[in-house]
Design an enzyme around this catalytic site. Sequence first.
Site, short mmCIF file in Angstrom:
data_model
loop_
_atom_site.label_atom_id
_atom_site.label_comp_id
_atom_site.label_asym_id
_atom_site.label_seq_id
_atom_site.Cartn_x
_atom_site.Cartn_y
_atom_site.Cartn_z
N LYS A 1 2.29 0.09 0.02
CA LYS A 1 3.47 -0.75 -0.27
C LYS A 1 3.29 -1.50 -1.58
CE LYS A 1 6.74 -3.99 0.59
NZ LYS A 1 6.26 -5.07 -0.22
N HIS B 1 0.83 -4.80 8.31
CA HIS B 1 -0.55 -5.31 8.36
C HIS B 1 -1.30 -4.70 9.55
CE1 HIS B 1 1.53 -8.93 6.46
NE2 HIS B 1 0.63 -8.62 5.55
P1 AMP Z 1 -0.14 -9.24 2.07
O1 AMP Z 1 -0.34 -10.08 3.28
O2 AMP Z 1 1.29 -9.11 1.66
O3 AMP Z 1 -1.06 -9.61 0.93
O4 AMP Z 1 -0.57 -7.77 2.47
C1 AMP Z 1 -1.86 -7.50 2.98
C2 AMP Z 1 -2.08 -6.01 2.99
O5 AMP Z 1 -1.09 -5.39 3.82
C3 AMP Z 1 -1.94 -5.38 1.60
O6 AMP Z 1 -2.92 -4.36 1.44
C4 AMP Z 1 -0.55 -4.79 1.64
O7 AMP Z 1 -0.37 -3.69 0.77
C5 AMP Z 1 -0.45 -4.36 3.09
N1 AMP Z 1 0.95 -4.23 3.49
C6 AMP Z 1 1.94 -5.15 3.33
N2 AMP Z 1 3.11 -4.66 3.79
C7 AMP Z 1 2.85 -3.39 4.23
C8 AMP Z 1 3.65 -2.35 4.79
N3 AMP Z 1 4.97 -2.51 5.00
N4 AMP Z 1 3.05 -1.19 5.12
C9 AMP Z 1 1.72 -1.00 4.91
N5 AMP Z 1 0.92 -1.94 4.38
C10 AMP Z 1 1.47 -3.13 4.04
#
Ligand code: AMP
Length: 281
Positions: free
Chosen positions: A146, A34
């Site tokens: 991801k 994030h």
């Molecule tokens: P989430 O909180 O899981 O909904 O993720 C929020 C954002 O962070 C989304 O755009 C995800 O794709 C991105 N994200 C989650 N994990 C990763 C990671 N390991 N590397 C890069 N971006 C990530």
Amino acid sequence: MNVAESLEAFVTWRETVGGRLGLVPTMGALHDGHLSLVRRARRETDRVVTTIFVNPTQFGSSDDLKAYPRDLDRDLALLREERVDCVFTPGEAMMYPGDFSTWVVVERLTDRWEGVSRPGHFRGVATVVLKLLNIARADRAYFGEKDYQQLRVVERLVQDLNVPTEIVPCPTVRESDGLAMSSRNVHLSPDDRRAALVLFRALSAARDACHAGERNGEALGRLVAETIGREPRARADYVAVADPRTLEPVTRVGRGGAVCLVAVWVGSVRLIDNVLLGSPG
Ligand code: AMP
């Protein structure tokens, strides 16, 4: 750092700021993945907004939703360190009042993979993302590769519905041993944490085989499935070798490359990961 807990508070803040605005939507329980999005937004825009909202409409079961990790105080401390300008933390009642009736459905791209395993998931994602884009009126919004299918779905909806925000894809951030960072990783037991490395191992095997000349989509998929099959604590939900734009399966990895997508149960935790095959990206 402004913390806007209500729509009114956010709109008031939004009206005071000029310059280019970068938006980073999240569900909280923040990790370096994030934060890489936040840092990119910080570099490329004048003001950065992060949203933290565990979106109930993208979860299949209320158990999965209840088990989702939450730690707002820690998240706010991390975002303060990154010099985020505003954190928007709307409540469920604000995002989905009782008379809420409008949904965003992105067709075709959601017919496979996560769309099959998690019915209704992308309807919830697309709806909340469009709401957040409309509320924030950002110049750019940052999304992680991801969640590859999600990224494609968001790009599609922005294009189809003429949303004036540029979607910026960001590379997957991994732990030093290769495990893709995910808020769900905290649920892995020590044994499952070791077993979870099978995702990266399997995807790396496909990437290496492709580099070595294997272009047959089925053969690459089999290699990934067999690698996962050798880890007793893991069970593949799906393995896909697909066109990176349409996400339809490919029989051959051609000039446009392919994406290998996997979803794997490790113990009681479902993990997803992906790698691009046969392309410079
Ligand atoms: P989430 O909180 O899981 O909904 O993720 C929020 C954002 O962070 C989304 O755009 C995800 O794709 C991105 N994200 C989650 N994990 C990763 C990671 N390991 N590397 C890069 N971006 C990530």
